[in-house]
Design an enzyme around this catalytic site. Structure first.
Site, PDB file in Angstrom:
ATOM      1  CB  CYS A   2      -0.752  -0.136   1.155  1.00  0.00           C
ATOM      2  SG  CYS A   2      -1.923  -1.581   1.440  1.00  0.00           S
ATOM      3  CE  LYS A 602       9.843  -1.535  -8.573  1.00  0.00           C
ATOM      4  NZ  LYS A 602      10.417  -2.385  -9.773  1.00  0.00           N
TER       5      LYS A 602
END
Length: 607
Positions: A2, A602
């Site tokens: 997040c 990522k």
């Protein structure tokens, strides 16, 4: 995982919150939202899907307020729908959270028994209610945060704003990273420097266990002992701002084409290219005192260490162990003082890899980290850092960071061999010259972009793909399979070519192509035998080789991607590029979201 942004500003912050969230899109997400405080009241807008949906909602329902928080969510607890999107609110506060609360079921049950109701399936709502309960008991905002924090088990980074408070934001970190940005009478909080780079040029990184109180008068950071602490303020380097796609369709395409340039920067850091020698790391590590290297990493970074194993064993005669970080951290293996532990991570925040680093430090083992983000937690906690110098990588699927990891490991292996006396001066010059040629050769490979796209047209309707490689090409085959399934959602598996007959050959037919990574090296003839086994079963072969390999192969059943003839040492770095291009073009042809593939993040800051 997040992404978090918080702004305590001088004017309406809604548009700036969106701008900050856009800079965090590369982390991956499935929903988003922002909340502000205006005239003491909390306001919130959330949306499922991409940020464009949130922007559309904000056009209809603009949010006022000079204090606000924003969030991009990657679902862990609860499905990806609007009700589970952050920020979560109660009558007292709004909160954004990155991480996982491991004891949330127990806490949720306790709160329900006290009459609290839950509107979502998330673990974050538990934190919101815990803090609200503490506020209702008469505690101050700071005391409520500290009291609630003690009840939480797991990893979390939170930022909280409060009903009735236009000049207060509190941030806390226990695991996932948070940075504070310092402006002129305004302050910012973000998951990383990229989120803050367009607002400020001075930031400080919160340490694990820190919590911070932000007002327009200033920022006070408290350590785990609740005493005020000073954290170093870092000036952001210019490259943090470089997150534009330029003339490229996707960030991934841009980053693949940046590889010749960034590897040049990387090699200049580790090699003396004027004298063709390795810059010594002796001030960091005495290789003569090391008898074993332990690598622990995840995903693509793990594959880079599998390649490095060949280099360290062959050049420096060092024993090497490769571990997947999520497995190593729970094995509690015995480690001796003659071990160097090396941890590779693009972000420097990968939770499992960071846990391994801390395990090794606790056991008195020297720790090194190879990271792309030099201000990351791993970079700060390791004994020394070897930066990859790849620049910001926005595409979720790693490209230039991977090849820069390989280049760093190659230079590291040469230095180990040189210090240990197993690398002659002549051999050192030879291998450094080979590395110096990598940027030029990568530029040659990029000229095959259009041809590779044509070959990929035959992959869009397949039901699976096998990748084969041998020697240092085996980890590249593993990486090729990972890239293809990450981006195109086609099932792909990588195997050592010698394992074909031990099971995978049962899958070979006309519907499952076999991509073979095989430069003409000492392993080529054996790999060619495996290719003939595939051809004998009407398998479709895509061969990635060099001019010599293509001449020898000559099979009618294959498509060939022909690279320049190159030395065996640098082949893994060069052959990484065509397998990236294959995954990219296949995904584009299938219409998937190349830069932000589904379900992927990522920076994986939770287990």
């Amino acid at each position: 995982m997040c992404g978090i942004i918080g702004i305590l500003g001088k004017k309406c912050v809604a548009s700036s919150l969106i701008a900050g969230l856009k800079r965090l899109e590369y982390r991956g997400y499935d929903s988003s939202g922002i909340a502000t405080v205006h005239n003491g009241r909390l306001y919130r807008v959330r949306a499922e899907g991409k940020l464009v949906h949130l922007e559309e909602k904000l056009k209809k329902t603009p949010l006022k307020g000079s204090l606000g928080i924003g969030h991009t969510r990657w679902a862990t607890h609860g499905v990806a729908v609007e009700r589970n999107a952050h920020p979560h609110v109660t009558e007292r506060l709004a909160i954004v959270h990155n991480g996982i609360i491991e004891n949330f079921v127990e806490l949720q049950k306790e709160l329900i028994e006290e009459g609290y109701t839950f509107e979502t399936e998330t673990d974050t709502e538990v934190i919101a209610h815990l803090i609200t309960r503490a506020l209702k008991s008469g505690l101050s905002q700071q005391e409520a945060i500290r009291t609630s924090w003690k009840r939480l088990q797991g990893a979390f980074a939170i930022v909280v704003i409060f009903e009735g408070q236009d000049n207060l934001m509190i941030a806390a970190r226990s695991g996932p990273p948070l940075a504070i940005g310092y402006g002129q009478d305004e302050f910012f909080v973000g998951s990383d420097a990229v989120a803050l780079a367009s607002f400020v040029d001075r930031i400080s990184y919160m340490e694990d266990g820190d919590w911070a109180v932000l007002t327009r008068e200033g920022v006070t950071i408290y350590g785990a002992d609740n005493q005020p602490v000073k954290r170093p303020i870092t000036t952001l380097f210019e490259g943090t701002l470089l997150v534009s796609k330029g003339n490229h369709r996707h960030f991934m395409h841009k980053e693949m084409f940046e590889q010749p340039e960034v590897i040049s920067h990387n090699l200049a850091h580790y090699l003396d290219l004027g004298n063709y020698t390795v810059r010594s790391l002796k001030n960091l590590i005495d290789w003569k005192k090391i008898n074993r290297i332990l690598f622990a990493s995840c995903g693509t970074a793990y594959y880079s260490t599998l390649v490095a194993r060949y280099w360290f064993e062959n050049f420096a005669a060092l024993s090497v162990d490769n571990d997947i970080a999520s497995e190593f951290r729970y094995r509690e293996p015995p480690i001796t003082s003659d071990v160097l532990s090396v941890f590779v991570s693009q972000s420097g925040e990968t939770a499992d890899t960071l846990a391994c680093l801390r395990y090794c430090r606790e056991h008195g083992v020297k720790t090194a980290t190879i990271v792309n983000v030099e201000q990351s937690t791993m970079a700060r906690e390791a004994d020394f850092i070897l930066p990859t110098r790849a620049g910001p990588e926005i595409g979720v699927a790693s490209t230039k960071a991977f090849t820069c990891q390989l280049a760093t490991l190659a230079a590291m292996a040469l230095d180990a061999a040189k210090q240990r006396g197993s690398l002659s001066e002549k051999a050192e010059h030879q291998f450094v010259q080979q590395l110096a040629e990598v940027p030029r050769i990568l530029n040659e490979v990029l000229k095959l972009d259009d041809k590779i796209e044509q070959i990929c047209r035959d992959l869009v309707n397949v039901r699976g793909v096998l990748y084969l490689g041998r020697g240092t090409s085996y980890p590249i085959a593993l990486e090729g399979a990972l890239k293809l399934k990450e981006l195109s959602y086609i099932h792909a598996e990588g195997y050592a070519a010698g394992e074909l007959k031990h099971g995978p050959i049962a899958l070979v037919d006309e519907a499952i192509p076999v991509i073979v990574v095989a430069p003409y090296d000492r392993w080529f003839e054996k790999t060619f035998s495996n290719m003939q086994e595939v051809a004998a079963r009407n398998g479709r072969i895509i061969l990635i080789t060099d001019k010599r390999g293509a001449e020898v192969a000559g099979l009618d059943t294959l498509s060939t991607i022909v690279l320049p003839n190159i030395p065996e040492f640098i082949a893994p770095i060069i052959y990484a590029l065509p397998i990236q291009l294959i995954a990219y073009h296949t995904a584009v042809l299938l219409g998937t979201d190349v830069d932000q593939p589904r379900n992927l993040a990522k920076s994986v800051t939770v287990e």
